[in-house]
Design a protein around this motif. Structure first.
Motif, PDB file in Angstrom:
ATOM      1  N   TYR A  82       0.864  -1.314   0.177  1.00  0.00           N
ATOM      2  CA  TYR A  82       0.035  -0.040  -0.053  1.00  0.00           C
ATOM      3  C   TYR A  82       0.966   1.364  -0.094  1.00  0.00           C
ATOM      4  O   TYR A  82       1.754   1.362   0.687  1.00  0.00           O
ATOM      5  CB  TYR A  82      -0.905  -0.054   1.251  1.00  0.00           C
ATOM      6  CG  TYR A  82      -1.810  -1.291   1.371  1.00  0.00           C
ATOM      7  CD1 TYR A  82      -3.090  -1.265   0.829  1.00  0.00           C
ATOM      8  CD2 TYR A  82      -1.259  -2.507   2.018  1.00  0.00           C
ATOM      9  CE1 TYR A  82      -3.802  -2.310   0.968  1.00  0.00           C
ATOM     10  CE2 TYR A  82      -2.081  -3.598   1.740  1.00  0.00           C
ATOM     11  CZ  TYR A  82      -3.429  -3.648   1.710  1.00  0.00           C
ATOM     12  OH  TYR A  82      -4.087  -4.632   1.516  1.00  0.00           O
ATOM     13  N   MET A 140      -7.911   1.115   4.637  1.00  0.00           N
ATOM     14  CA  MET A 140      -7.293   0.823   3.220  1.00  0.00           C
ATOM     15  C   MET A 140      -7.292  -0.576   2.979  1.00  0.00           C
ATOM     16  O   MET A 140      -7.788  -1.079   1.830  1.00  0.00           O
ATOM     17  CB  MET A 140      -5.807   1.351   3.209  1.00  0.00           C
ATOM     18  CG  MET A 140      -5.656   2.711   3.165  1.00  0.00           C
ATOM     19  SD  MET A 140      -4.087   3.355   2.998  1.00  0.00           S
ATOM     20  CE  MET A 140      -3.483   2.850   1.439  1.00  0.00           C
ATOM     21  N   THR A 141      -7.091  -1.410   3.879  1.00  0.00           N
ATOM     22  CA  THR A 141      -7.095  -2.826   3.585  1.00  0.00           C
ATOM     23  C   THR A 141      -8.476  -3.235   3.504  1.00  0.00           C
ATOM     24  O   THR A 141      -8.681  -4.124   2.703  1.00  0.00           O
ATOM     25  CB  THR A 141      -6.387  -3.559   4.715  1.00  0.00           C
ATOM     26  OG1 THR A 141      -6.809  -3.537   6.230  1.00  0.00           O
ATOM     27  CG2 THR A 141      -4.932  -3.176   4.791  1.00  0.00           C
ATOM     28  N   THR A 200      -5.253   1.052  -2.487  1.00  0.00           N
ATOM     29  CA  THR A 200      -3.944   0.576  -2.188  1.00  0.00           C
ATOM     30  C   THR A 200      -3.140   1.894  -2.618  1.00  0.00           C
ATOM     31  O   THR A 200      -1.759   1.778  -2.363  1.00  0.00           O
ATOM     32  CB  THR A 200      -3.535  -0.446  -3.598  1.00  0.00           C
ATOM     33  OG1 THR A 200      -4.036   0.131  -4.647  1.00  0.00           O
ATOM     34  CG2 THR A 200      -4.136  -1.699  -3.349  1.00  0.00           C
ATOM     35  N   GLU A 201      -3.578   3.050  -2.670  1.00  0.00           N
ATOM     36  CA  GLU A 201      -3.039   4.180  -2.706  1.00  0.00           C
ATOM     37  C   GLU A 201      -3.758   5.196  -2.292  1.00  0.00           C
ATOM     38  O   GLU A 201      -5.053   5.614  -2.701  1.00  0.00           O
ATOM     39  CB  GLU A 201      -2.644   4.465  -4.183  1.00  0.00           C
ATOM     40  CG  GLU A 201      -1.463   5.613  -4.240  1.00  0.00           C
ATOM     41  CD  GLU A 201      -0.507   5.340  -5.526  1.00  0.00           C
ATOM     42  OE1 GLU A 201       0.164   6.196  -5.699  1.00  0.00           O
ATOM     43  OE2 GLU A 201      -0.710   4.649  -6.374  1.00  0.00           O
ATOM     44  N   ARG A 248       5.582   3.122   1.691  1.00  0.00           N
ATOM     45  CA  ARG A 248       4.927   2.068   1.332  1.00  0.00           C
ATOM     46  C   ARG A 248       4.788   1.203   2.551  1.00  0.00           C
ATOM     47  O   ARG A 248       5.652   1.296   3.520  1.00  0.00           O
ATOM     48  CB  ARG A 248       5.774   1.275   0.500  1.00  0.00           C
ATOM     49  CG  ARG A 248       5.121  -0.078   0.099  1.00  0.00           C
ATOM     50  CD  ARG A 248       6.227  -0.695  -1.061  1.00  0.00           C
ATOM     51  NE  ARG A 248       7.538  -0.727  -0.962  1.00  0.00           N
ATOM     52  CZ  ARG A 248       8.295  -0.466  -1.994  1.00  0.00           C
ATOM     53  NH1 ARG A 248       7.813  -0.384  -3.538  1.00  0.00           N
ATOM     54  NH2 ARG A 248       9.517  -0.446  -2.028  1.00  0.00           N
ATOM     55  N   SER A 262       3.036  -2.599   4.296  1.00  0.00           N
ATOM     56  CA  SER A 262       2.564  -3.867   3.948  1.00  0.00           C
ATOM     57  C   SER A 262       1.868  -4.464   5.319  1.00  0.00           C
ATOM     58  O   SER A 262       2.499  -4.051   6.437  1.00  0.00           O
ATOM     59  CB  SER A 262       3.747  -4.970   3.379  1.00  0.00           C
ATOM     60  OG  SER A 262       4.529  -5.259   4.274  1.00  0.00           O
TER      61      SER A 262
END
Length: 221
Positions: A4, A139-140, A145-146, A184, A186
């Protein structure tokens, strides 16, 4: 592994930023010069396209989102507001330097609060960490993802100094108005180590430190 991207962006300039006053949680708008500067940055460089904007609810951040991402969905995140500076808000650092209460707060800002404020530096750090956790969870859950995170200097410096790789002290993450860093995340790195990876400065094409106006102390605000 799904990764992400978040784009941390400091709000545009206010009159307080321009004149060197503490603003903190005081709800002030962008100044005209700040609006013009954002428009110029947007024309000269590139802000990444995003699926969502997570934004401090204070006016200067909302107005920045209006200029940089007028068509993107937006979520206001209360825990992204700047640290309250209590009785020091609206004052110049140079006028506070001999104030005993100010000097005591600077010496132990993690443990103490400015007069008239309710939140210590440690409580502020916990709150903004929770804000980042909430954003990442959103987001998840929603397959975003952005995203952009538009907030205050102290908030972004605090998040970067706490979680970013490479590691740097807070003062070295000072961010100019309208600028920031792409990072970024994860699920694995965040859940295991609470690490975010810095990818580079924003807006894209602008070198970190170029045309910086101020290297902020605590929330250059």
């Amino acid at each position: 592994m799904v990764t992400y991207k978040l784009h941390f962006i400091r709000h545009g300039m206010t009159d307080g930023n321009r004149t060197g006053r503490y603003v903190g949680r005081t709800d002030v708008p962008l100044c005209q010069e700040g609006r013009q500067e954002l428009e110029a940055l947007k024309q000269k460089y590139r802000y990444p396209e995003v699926q969502e904007v997570y934004c401090s609810p204070l006016t200067r951040c909302v107005q920045t989102a209006d200029i940089l991402y007028p068509d993107s969905p937006r979520t206001l995140v209360e825990d992204l507001v700047e640290l309250s500076l209590g009785d020091f808000e609206g004052k110049y650092m140079k006028d506070l330097k001999d104030n005993p209460a100010y000097r005591a707060w600077l010496k132990e800002s993690l443990k103490n609060t400015p007069p008239g404020a309710l939140e210590t530096g440690e409580q502020f750090a916990q709150r903004i960490a929770m804000a980042l956790q909430q954003i990442f969870a959103n987001m998840t859950q929603n397959h975003i993802t952005e995203a952009a995170v538009i907030a205050h200097g102290g908030v972004l410096m605090g998040l970067l100094s706490a979680f970013a790789m490479p590691r740097r002290p807070m003062g070295e993450w000072a961010i100019s108005n309208g600028c920031g860093y792409s990072v970024r995340m994860s699920t694995q790195l965040w859940m295991r180590d609470q690490i975010i990876e810095v990818l580079g400065p924003l807006p894209e094409g602008r070198r970190s430190g170029q045309d910086d106006r101020v290297k902020a102390f605590l929330g250059v605000l």
